[in-house]
Design a protein around this motif. Structure first.
Motif, PDB file in Angstrom:
ATOM      1  N   PRO A   1      16.011  20.805 -13.654  1.00  0.00           N
ATOM      2  CA  PRO A   1      15.157  20.175 -12.634  1.00  0.00           C
ATOM      3  C   PRO A   1      13.755  20.784 -12.637  1.00  0.00           C
ATOM      4  N   PRO A   2      12.707  19.941 -12.596  1.00  0.00           N
ATOM      5  CA  PRO A   2      11.339  20.447 -12.564  1.00  0.00           C
ATOM      6  C   PRO A   2      10.968  20.965 -11.171  1.00  0.00           C
ATOM      7  N   GLN A   3       9.860  21.665 -11.093  1.00  0.00           N
ATOM      8  CA  GLN A   3       9.353  22.141  -9.800  1.00  0.00           C
ATOM      9  C   GLN A   3       8.715  20.971  -9.060  1.00  0.00           C
ATOM     10  N   VAL A   4       9.259  20.658  -7.898  1.00  0.00           N
ATOM     11  CA  VAL A   4       8.802  19.502  -7.130  1.00  0.00           C
ATOM     12  C   VAL A   4       7.935  19.971  -5.964  1.00  0.00           C
ATOM     13  N   GLY A   5       6.828  19.251  -5.742  1.00  0.00           N
ATOM     14  CA  GLY A   5       5.956  19.562  -4.608  1.00  0.00           C
ATOM     15  C   GLY A   5       6.576  19.071  -3.314  1.00  0.00           C
ATOM     16  N   ALA A   6       7.382  19.929  -2.672  1.00  0.00           N
ATOM     17  CA  ALA A   6       8.162  19.517  -1.505  1.00  0.00           C
ATOM     18  C   ALA A   6       7.282  19.049  -0.353  1.00  0.00           C
ATOM     19  N   GLY A   7       6.140  19.709  -0.153  1.00  0.00           N
ATOM     20  CA  GLY A   7       5.275  19.339   0.966  1.00  0.00           C
ATOM     21  C   GLY A   7       4.769  17.919   0.852  1.00  0.00           C
ATOM     22  N   LEU A   8       4.270  17.538  -0.323  1.00  0.00           N
ATOM     23  CA  LEU A   8       3.758  16.186  -0.531  1.00  0.00           C
ATOM     24  C   LEU A   8       4.885  15.160  -0.416  1.00  0.00           C
ATOM     25  N   VAL A   9       6.063  15.521  -0.952  1.00  0.00           N
ATOM     26  CA  VAL A   9       7.217  14.620  -0.874  1.00  0.00           C
ATOM     27  C   VAL A   9       7.576  14.335   0.576  1.00  0.00           C
ATOM     28  N   MET A  10       7.676  15.387   1.392  1.00  0.00           N
ATOM     29  CA  MET A  10       8.047  15.192   2.794  1.00  0.00           C
ATOM     30  C   MET A  10       6.980  14.426   3.562  1.00  0.00           C
ATOM     31  N   ALA A  11       5.714  14.689   3.257  1.00  0.00           N
ATOM     32  CA  ALA A  11       4.629  14.010   3.964  1.00  0.00           C
ATOM     33  C   ALA A  11       4.655  12.501   3.698  1.00  0.00           C
ATOM     34  N   LEU A  12       4.790  12.132   2.409  1.00  0.00           N
ATOM     35  CA  LEU A  12       4.798  10.710   2.060  1.00  0.00           C
ATOM     36  C   LEU A  12       6.073  10.025   2.537  1.00  0.00           C
ATOM     37  N   ALA A  13       7.214  10.724   2.456  1.00  0.00           N
ATOM     38  CA  ALA A  13       8.470  10.141   2.931  1.00  0.00           C
ATOM     39  C   ALA A  13       8.426   9.960   4.448  1.00  0.00           C
ATOM     40  N   GLY A  14       7.800  10.913   5.152  1.00  0.00           N
ATOM     41  CA  GLY A  14       7.647  10.779   6.600  1.00  0.00           C
ATOM     42  C   GLY A  14       6.762   9.597   6.957  1.00  0.00           C
ATOM     43  N   PHE A  15       5.677   9.422   6.202  1.00  0.00           N
ATOM     44  CA  PHE A  15       4.802   8.273   6.408  1.00  0.00           C
ATOM     45  C   PHE A  15       5.556   6.976   6.122  1.00  0.00           C
TER      46      PHE A  15
ATOM     47  N   ALA B   1       0.837  -1.205   0.000  1.00  0.00           N
ATOM     48  CA  ALA B   1       0.000   0.000   0.000  1.00  0.00           C
ATOM     49  C   ALA B   1       0.873   1.256   0.000  1.00  0.00           C
ATOM     50  N   LEU B   2       1.942   1.233   0.781  1.00  0.00           N
ATOM     51  CA  LEU B   2       2.855   2.373   0.840  1.00  0.00           C
ATOM     52  C   LEU B   2       3.541   2.592  -0.510  1.00  0.00           C
ATOM     53  N   THR B   3       3.948   1.497  -1.144  1.00  0.00           N
ATOM     54  CA  THR B   3       4.592   1.608  -2.455  1.00  0.00           C
ATOM     55  C   THR B   3       3.671   2.311  -3.455  1.00  0.00           C
ATOM     56  N   GLY B   4       2.407   1.882  -3.494  1.00  0.00           N
ATOM     57  CA  GLY B   4       1.452   2.522  -4.403  1.00  0.00           C
ATOM     58  C   GLY B   4       1.283   3.998  -4.100  1.00  0.00           C
ATOM     59  N   ALA B   5       1.189   4.351  -2.797  1.00  0.00           N
ATOM     60  CA  ALA B   5       1.024   5.755  -2.413  1.00  0.00           C
ATOM     61  C   ALA B   5       2.235   6.586  -2.797  1.00  0.00           C
ATOM     62  N   GLN B   6       3.448   6.029  -2.619  1.00  0.00           N
ATOM     63  CA  GLN B   6       4.657   6.778  -2.941  1.00  0.00           C
ATOM     64  C   GLN B   6       4.815   6.995  -4.449  1.00  0.00           C
ATOM     65  N   ILE B   7       4.559   5.959  -5.228  1.00  0.00           N
ATOM     66  CA  ILE B   7       4.705   6.097  -6.683  1.00  0.00           C
ATOM     67  C   ILE B   7       3.661   7.066  -7.233  1.00  0.00           C
ATOM     68  N   LEU B   8       2.408   6.944  -6.771  1.00  0.00           N
ATOM     69  CA  LEU B   8       1.358   7.873  -7.208  1.00  0.00           C
ATOM     70  C   LEU B   8       1.686   9.297  -6.761  1.00  0.00           C
ATOM     71  N   GLY B   9       2.115   9.439  -5.500  1.00  0.00           N
ATOM     72  CA  GLY B   9       2.485  10.761  -4.993  1.00  0.00           C
ATOM     73  C   GLY B   9       3.676  11.335  -5.729  1.00  0.00           C
ATOM     74  N   GLY B  10       4.612  10.479  -6.127  1.00  0.00           N
ATOM     75  CA  GLY B  10       5.775  10.938  -6.881  1.00  0.00           C
ATOM     76  C   GLY B  10       5.393  11.519  -8.223  1.00  0.00           C
ATOM     77  N   TYR B  11       4.431  10.885  -8.897  1.00  0.00           N
ATOM     78  CA  TYR B  11       3.959  11.427 -10.185  1.00  0.00           C
ATOM     79  C   TYR B  11       3.229  12.753  -9.985  1.00  0.00           C
ATOM     80  N   ILE B  12       2.420  12.819  -8.932  1.00  0.00           N
ATOM     81  CA  ILE B  12       1.668  14.059  -8.672  1.00  0.00           C
ATOM     82  C   ILE B  12       2.620  15.205  -8.319  1.00  0.00           C
ATOM     83  N   ALA B  13       3.625  14.918  -7.462  1.00  0.00           N
ATOM     84  CA  ALA B  13       4.569  15.948  -7.026  1.00  0.00           C
ATOM     85  C   ALA B  13       5.715  16.135  -8.011  1.00  0.00           C
ATOM     86  N   ASP B  14       5.769  15.278  -9.066  1.00  0.00           N
ATOM     87  CA  ASP B  14       6.842  15.312 -10.068  1.00  0.00           C
ATOM     88  C   ASP B  14       8.201  15.074  -9.412  1.00  0.00           C
TER      89      ASP B  14
END
Length: 317
Positions: A119-133, A33-46
């Motif tokens: 480098p593209p603009q990365v959604g840092a907030g989403l990245v940190m939230a998912l990495a923290g989870f 479940a975490l893998t799916g959330a991280q990969i999906l979040g990675g695409y959303i946050a670029d």
């Protein structure tokens, strides 16, 4: 001509029945479940770093799947069609898993290299939230499988992977902080390259033993010459040939050999002593031993690769 064959726990891996299975299954589901959330979040946050962390986490989940499946399959008895049982299914699956991880890691590295220049603009907030989870899940997973890891080398490897994954998640959080605080967008592709290298390093460490088992290589740590001296040192044994040593799986070693017996030797007693020494000194519980009279031709010589025109075999000792 004598023939002797032992079956000690044949078809089983000697794993405790059911110990820790529930915890491992929960860990697998949570990690997938975490893998799916991280990969999906990675695409959303670029963020390729978040996708890379997700792929690394997937490797942990697959390692747990292999460990869980192996524990279940190892309890199935051997059959005429599967005379060694199901222990080697884990080895084949592990090899496929590692090859897939190599391909994914190379793809991630290529993607990261393409982003270094711009480098593209990365959604840092989403990245940190998912990495923290992910960090919380990694620590929780390690806790779930810790008890079972004391019983199985395979699960222990998955346990160590989870600890390594926790360190990777910390690195992704650091990258998100750098992007959020200083706008260093290049941190994301650089971290992706680092994670790709970590995955390849893990694969490099673990694919070697898997390849050895698939290629029917001798178990590591066994001194071949010492084994020959032990076998031929038994009273009544003149020499040995057609000697083959391999791993059935990560817990069982096997040997087959022809013993040339001196005239008047007690063949049955010699074979019993050889097997006892193999078990005691080399951890070989599965031995198939055939005996021949000294001076008599070997009946198998012309049915093996490596014989010469006179029927002698290149495994003569």
């Amino acid at each position: 001509m004598g023939h002797s064959h032992i079956h000690d726990g044949h078809g089983h891996s000697h794993l405790p029945g059911g110990a820790g299975d529930g915890a491992i299954l929960v860990a697998v589901v949570v990690n997938l479940a975490l893998t799916g959330a991280q990969i999906l979040g990675g695409y959303i946050a670029d963020s390729t770093a978040l996708i890379a962390d997700g792929v690394h986490n997937l490797s942990d989940a697959l390692a747990l799947v292999l460990a869980f499946g192996a524990r279940r399959l190892a309890r199935r008895p051997a059959t005429p069609e599967m005379s060694y049982g199901w222990g080697r299914a884990e080895i084949v699956a592990a090899f496929v898993n590692y090859v897939a991880l190599i391909a994914i890691s190379v793809w991630l590295a290529i993607e990261a290299l393409g982003r270094l220049a711009s480098p593209p603009q990365v959604g840092a907030g989403l990245v940190m939230a998912l990495a923290g989870f992910a960090l919380i899940v990694d620590i929780a997973t390690a806790a779930l499988v810790w008890r079972a890891s004391r019983e199985s080398v395979n699960i222990r490897a998955a346990f160590l992977h989870n600890l390594a994954d926790a360190a990777v998640s910390l690195a992704v959080i650091l990258g998100g902080l750098l992007i959020w605080a200083f706008g260093w967008q290049i941190a994301d592709p650089l971290l992706t390259l680092l994670i790709s290298a970590v995955i390849l390093w893990h694969v490099g460490q673990e694919i070697g033993p898997v390849m050895r088992m698939l290629m029917l290589a001798a178990p590591p740590g066994i001194d071949h010459q010492a084994l020959i001296r032990t076998v031929t040192g038994v009273e009544g044994v003149a020499s040995a040939h057609h000697l083959h040593l391999w791993q059935i799986d990560e817990r069982r070693n096997a040997l087959s050999a022809h013993l040339v017996m001196r005239d008047g030797a007690d063949q049955g007693l010699a074979v019993q002593r050889v097997k006892a020494l193999l078990r005691q000194d080399f951890g070989i519980d599965h031995a198939t031993i055939e005996t021949e009279r000294e001076g008599a031709p070997c009946s198998d010589s012309r049915h093996h690769h490596g014989h010469d025109d006179h029927g002698s075999h290149d495994h003569h000792h």
